[in-house]
Scaffold this active site. Structure first.
Site, mmCIF file in Angstrom:
data_model
loop_
_atom_site.group_PDB
_atom_site.id
_atom_site.type_symbol
_atom_site.label_atom_id
_atom_site.label_comp_id
_atom_site.label_asym_id
_atom_site.label_seq_id
_atom_site.Cartn_x
_atom_site.Cartn_y
_atom_site.Cartn_z
ATOM 1 N N TRP A 41 -0.215 2.246 -8.514
ATOM 2 C CA TRP A 41 -1.794 2.281 -9.255
ATOM 3 C C TRP A 41 -3.057 1.810 -8.056
ATOM 4 C CZ3 TRP A 41 -3.676 -2.794 -9.150
ATOM 5 C CH2 TRP A 41 -2.843 -4.295 -9.463
ATOM 6 N N GLY B 173 6.537 -2.022 -6.500
ATOM 7 C CA GLY B 173 7.166 -3.692 -6.469
ATOM 8 C C GLY B 173 8.934 -3.643 -6.239
ATOM 9 N N GLY C 9 6.427 -5.017 -1.877
ATOM 10 C CA GLY C 9 5.745 -5.646 -2.123
ATOM 11 C C GLY C 9 5.764 -6.443 -0.880
ATOM 12 N N LYS D 236 1.747 10.467 0.996
ATOM 13 C CA LYS D 236 3.414 11.182 1.133
ATOM 14 C C LYS D 236 3.035 13.089 1.063
ATOM 15 C CE LYS D 236 4.639 6.960 -2.671
ATOM 16 N NZ LYS D 236 5.000 6.185 -0.945
ATOM 17 N N LEU E 139 23.019 10.665 -3.682
ATOM 18 C CA LEU E 139 23.223 10.354 -2.049
ATOM 19 C C LEU E 139 21.312 10.635 -1.186
ATOM 20 C CD1 LEU E 139 26.385 10.558 -0.973
ATOM 21 C CD2 LEU E 139 25.149 8.231 -1.589
ATOM 22 N N GLU F 117 8.290 1.456 0.082
ATOM 23 C CA GLU F 117 6.936 0.897 0.858
ATOM 24 C C GLU F 117 6.409 -0.248 -0.701
ATOM 25 O OE1 GLU F 117 3.350 -1.499 0.708
ATOM 26 O OE2 GLU F 117 2.827 0.122 0.781
ATOM 27 N N GLU G 28 0.699 5.158 -14.219
ATOM 28 C CA GLU G 28 0.261 5.511 -15.197
ATOM 29 C C GLU G 28 -1.114 5.242 -15.699
ATOM 30 O OE1 GLU G 28 3.671 2.458 -16.553
ATOM 31 O OE2 GLU G 28 3.226 4.381 -14.634
ATOM 32 N N GLY H 126 10.464 -3.144 1.889
ATOM 33 C CA GLY H 126 10.748 -1.694 2.131
ATOM 34 C C GLY H 126 11.748 -1.430 2.938
ATOM 35 N N THR I 280 -5.955 5.999 -20.521
ATOM 36 C CA THR I 280 -6.128 5.455 -18.876
ATOM 37 C C THR I 280 -7.976 5.077 -19.928
ATOM 38 O OG1 THR I 280 -6.507 5.291 -16.938
ATOM 39 C CG2 THR I 280 -6.727 7.395 -17.952
ATOM 40 N N PRO J 186 2.132 9.744 -10.575
ATOM 41 C CA PRO J 186 0.688 8.994 -9.750
ATOM 42 C C PRO J 186 1.436 7.767 -11.223
ATOM 43 C CG PRO J 186 0.225 10.818 -10.940
ATOM 44 C CD PRO J 186 1.025 10.930 -10.857
#
Length: 489
Positions: free
Chosen positions: A152, A229, A253, A162, A245, A251, A179, A459, A26, A177
């Site tokens: 990100w 996305g 775009g 969350k 199930l 949530e 990457e 969403g 990163t 999280p």
């Protein structure tokens, strides 16, 4: 040599080595400097994290709601005590200006945990009398182990959003999280452990989308909460359903409309539009990127917007004076520049920006100038598709009915806003807009008390607010018979 060294997984209340033997890097998007090497979780690691979460969840759920509330409040205190340290890491990892991360990211995450800590003791069932000697009561019980998959752009805030309702309701969570920005979720795990959350109740597994798929398809995961996305969200929903199930919250775009009517305070409208497009370098899911302006005030509004864009202070994210930093990665930069090229090719008028910034220290980072297009049409790619970068599209309109129809002509439905001095029209318009988060004469605030989530393909379900807590529980109905049982046979 990296800044933060090797980052491991966090399972069972402490750091453990991944078994995959793989790592990923990163980078600081402002400088290109290597921040950390991060261990990638394997399928065995995910299984270990889920097993640890199942064990921890039983202990956590057995506590009283008041005990859980006190522990979560201690976590809030620790987050606030470490705000500056966490903000510095978040700035290096995301490229956000330090003034922004200090004031927003950790602060708003802590607020949400505090909010749900207060609600933990308010989870109640119902009692329904049937007849003199019989009644029904309900219990709201935790789901078990939940999975959180973060985006990100707001790493620690999303992790807080969350975990807060999940843990308040007595669940455990295994969190992955992004990457691209993987660092601060591990710090949140440390804080939960220090606050007294039992081992396993919050585990962090790192990796790419394959790790998210392992979580989504895991048979012992009861719910998946995903931020990201639309296309990935569809895959998450499909796998969650096909595997077991699972319940899902997503949530996704947006391509949100901001409508400026002819009676609007144009200075206020310009301030709102610039915030709605350029905060966090435009990397916000609720961005109001389709700016519809009444034709009679379009020129005056546009002039005010351009004046404000000139005042944006692009610079090093670690400088206190900077309020606009780089994009999060080279891949995101390429994507945004591609959209800008598309806008030019399709005939939009470039009014500001439109280029990568490369002079001086900008050359080593992922910087693009704040960009404004005028003379836009609804069929342009920059108007129809989510860019997730600092690109504003200005469109004009004549009538209320027209602009509402055009604003709703999208498969997104995350957010919308209206700027007008006529409150009757403001409410009338908002009620007709197909969006889950709406603002009148403002933009962008999402307090803990406010449910946030989208309509259409933006969403499923909501985060924050009282109702979200219910979606981390399941209802058990119990009938009690106090009188004589009347047999059927």
């Amino acid at each position: 040599m990296s800044v933060y060294g090797l980052q491991r997984l966090y399972i069972g209340g402490g750091y453990v080595d991944a078994t995959s033997g793989k790592t990923f890097d990163t980078f600081d998007p402002a400088t290109g400097e290597l921040l950390a090497q991060v261990q990638q979780a394997s399928a065995a690691d995910v299984d270990r994290a889920v097993a640890s979460a199942r064990e921890g969840q039983r202990e956590w759920a057995a506590m009283t709601a008041m005990q859980r509330s006190r522990i979560l409040r201690r976590a809030v205190d620790l987050l606030r005590e470490r705000n500056d340290e966490l903000a510095a890491i978040e700035t290096r990892d995301t490229g956000k200006p330090i003034g922004e991360t200090l004031a927003v990211d950790i602060v708003t995450g802590a607020d949400v945990i505090e909010y749900y800590a207060g609600l933990a003791t308010a989870i109640e069932g119902l009692q329904v009398p049937l007849r003199a000697e019989s009644f029904v009561y309900t219990r709201r019980e935790p789901l078990g182990v939940c999975a959180g998959i973060g985006a990100w752009n707001y790493p620690i805030q999303i992790a807080c959003w969350k975990t807060a309702p999940a843990l308040a309701a007595g669940n455990a969570m295994v969190f992955k999280p992004s990457e691209v920005t993987p660092l601060t979720a591990l710090k949140l795990a440390e804080i939960y452990t220090e606050a007294g959350v039992p081992a396993g109740v919050f585990n962090v597994v790192q990796g790419d989308g394959s790790v998210g798929a392992l979580l989504t398809g895991h048979p012992d995961i009861a719910k998946v909460s995903f931020t990201g996305g639309v296309e990935t969200g569809k895959k998450v929903m499909s796998l969650a359903g096909a595997s077991s199930l699972k319940e899902v919250t997503m949530e996704l775009g947006g391509k949100s409309p901001l409508i400026v009517f002819e009676d609007a305070d144009l200075d206020r409208a310009a301030d709102i539009a610039v915030t709605a497009n350029f905060f966090s370098s435009g990397q916000v899911c609720t961005n109001g990127t389709r700016v519809f302006v009444h034709r009679s005030v379009k020129d005056a509004f546009t002039q005010r917007v351009l004046e404000r864009v000139k005042r944006i202070r692009v610079g090093k994210p670690t400088d206190a004076d900077t309020n606009f930093g780089p994009l999060v990665s080279a891949a995101q930069l390429d994507k945004v520049l591609g959209f800008i090229d598309s806008g030019k090719a399709e005939g939009a008028k470039l009014l500001a920006g439109g280029t990568r910034l490369t002079d001086g220290h900008f050359g080593s980072g992922q910087y693009v100038a704040p960009t404004v297009f005028g003379d836009c049409r609804d069929d342009m790619k920059i108007v129809r598709e989510e860019i997730f970068g600092p690109v504003m599209s200005i469109l004009d309109f004549e009538s209320e009915d027209e602009v509402i129809a055009r604003a709703n002509d999208t498969h997104y439905g995350l957010a919308a806003g209206v700027v007008t001095e006529n409150l009757s029209r403001a409410h009338r318009t908002i009620h007709r807009l197909e969006a889950g988060i709406c603002w009148i004469n403002t933009w962008g605030e999402s307090p803990a008390e406010m449910p946030v989530g989208g309509y259409k393909q933006s969403g499923v379900g909501r985060e924050n607010g009282i109702t979200t807590l219910e979606h981390y529980t399941r209802i058990k109905s119990v009938q009690v018979e106090l009188g004589r049982y009347n047999p059927v046979f």
